[in-house]
Design a protein around this motif. Structure first.
Motif, PDB file in Angstrom:
ATOM      1  N   ASP A 208      33.350-106.299  15.677  1.00 41.95           N
ATOM      2  CA  ASP A 208      32.164-105.467  15.435  1.00 41.95           C
ATOM      3  C   ASP A 208      32.527-104.041  15.039  1.00 41.95           C
ATOM      4  N   GLU A 212      30.666-102.283  11.862  1.00 45.57           N
ATOM      5  CA  GLU A 212      29.812-101.119  12.101  1.00 45.57           C
ATOM      6  C   GLU A 212      30.291 -99.907  11.314  1.00 45.57           C
ATOM      7  N   SER A 236      26.757-105.825  15.578  1.00 48.22           N
ATOM      8  CA  SER A 236      27.190-105.250  14.301  1.00 48.22           C
ATOM      9  C   SER A 236      26.253-105.656  13.163  1.00 48.22           C
TER      10      SER A 236
END
Length: 369
Positions: A208, A212, A236
């Motif tokens: 993630d 992100e 995410s």
């Protein structure tokens, strides 16, 4: 326009009863610009053997050509060198078909002569090393589209060099580059903020954190491929939905931790997703292992047997009945079933409130509510 060459004599002879010769046409303005680009690559190679003048024409054509798309053809090394040895105006070079023999020594001279290269495809070229990618990043600073899918030589240092010198990148395919980690992808996202296409597919190191950072820095992202990124989760994907308003497609197939709760907002925005939504249940059905089909309908006053009124029925609906059941001994109805429950055990049906229409069948029964 010439679509097909039947024989070499077609070019050697005069056309239209000796009124015109093909080589008499302007080479650069007509032949190189409009006719030769329509011929298949292999016929261009064969055409060089017709005569010395045709050889000079084909060499001029390869020298002036800005695009070489060697896709779907097995191009030998000798043919490749004859194509690009005198060319210094290349803008687009697709070399996936050269993956079986292409090495640093073959690629680096071509790259050094073409610093204005904008599109480069090296997918599957595992004969190269990290030095090739570093050389590309140092020479082709205007590079916009790069594909290095399934290339084992792509690692953290070489990709950081690419991020430092090729800030104009729009498209980057890193599918199957399993040596890349979150730290490298986060560094790339901060440097190449103009990315519109990014593929991180088939990399179990991606989490993630990478997704992100890409979403927060590359807000013009339109296409994102996270296929088989097993550590990517809903958090995410929600970040991508929040920070990437131009997103058009998202691939999350085999991302087992990504659920419909994070994908539903993207579906509402008409984003193309390669995972189908779960089916919806529009009606509740209760399967019964034995017994006939039963249709349950509300009781109406006109269906009551003659001689009975609705008062005992209302008594049963309001609570436990203290009077005798009017249906108990009536000959028109089968023996009553005291209680029917839904799967959640929240619904209890009393026989005095229902008319049961039975139809015998040998198949398993279905209660439809």
């Amino acid at each position: 326009m010439i679509k097909y060459i039947d024989s070499y004599d077609f070019f050697a002879c005069q056309l239209d009863n000796q009124r015109c010769r093909l080589l008499a046409l302007p080479w650069e303005d007509v032949l190189v610009a409009h006719i030769l680009p329509r011929l298949p690559l292999m016929q261009l190679f064969d055409l060089q053997r017709v005569s010395k003048r045709f050889r000079a024409l084909i060499r001029l054509f390869f020298t002036k050509r800005t695009t070489f798309e060697l896709v779907g053809h097995h191009v030998p090394k000798v043919a490749f060198f004859s194509l690009v040895k005198d060319n210094n105006v290349l803008r687009k070079l697709l070399l996936e078909s050269c993956s079986s023999w292409l090495t640093d020594n073959d690629l680096l001279p071509v790259v050094s002569r073409n610093p204005r290269l904008q599109t480069l495809d090296l997918s599957g070229c595992n004969g190269l090393t990290r030095h090739a990618l570093v050389a590309v990043s140092l020479t082709c600073v205007h590079l916009r589209h790069l594909a290095v899918a399934r290339c084992d030589f792509v690692d953290g240092p070489s990709l950081r060099s690419l991020a430092d010198h090729c800030g104009e990148l729009r498209s980057l395919d890193l599918s199957g580059c399993c040596r890349l980690t979150d730290a490298t992808i986060c560094y790339l996202a901060k440097k190449c903020v103009r990315l519109t296409f990014l593929s991180l597919a088939v990399n179990e190191n991606i989490t993630d954190e990478s997704v992100e950072d890409v979403a927060k820095n590359c807000r013009g992202l339109e296409h994102l491929d996270l296929t088989c990124c097993l550590r990517v989760r809903d958090v995410s994907i929600r970040t991508v939905a929040e920070y990437c308003p131009k997103l058009q497609s998202l691939k999350v197939k085999h991302c087992h931790h990504v659920t419909e709760s994070s994908l539903e907002p993207l579906r509402k925005r008409k984003v193309l997703i390669d995972v189908h939504p779960p089916p919806r249940r529009d009606r509740l059905s209760l399967a019964v292992d034995c017994g006939p089909y039963v249709n349950i309908q509300p009781l109406s006053a006109r269906l009551l047997p003659s001689g009975l009124n609705a008062d005992p029925l209302r008594a049963h609906m309001n609570g436990p009945a203290k009077v005798s059941d009017p249906w108990k001994n009536h000959p028109s109805f089968p023996p009553v079933m005291p209680h029917l429950q839904s799967p959640s055990h929240l619904l209890t049906l009393h026989p005095s409130c229902l008319v049961l229409a039975l139809r015998c069948s040998s198949s398993p029964s279905l209660w439809s509510l």
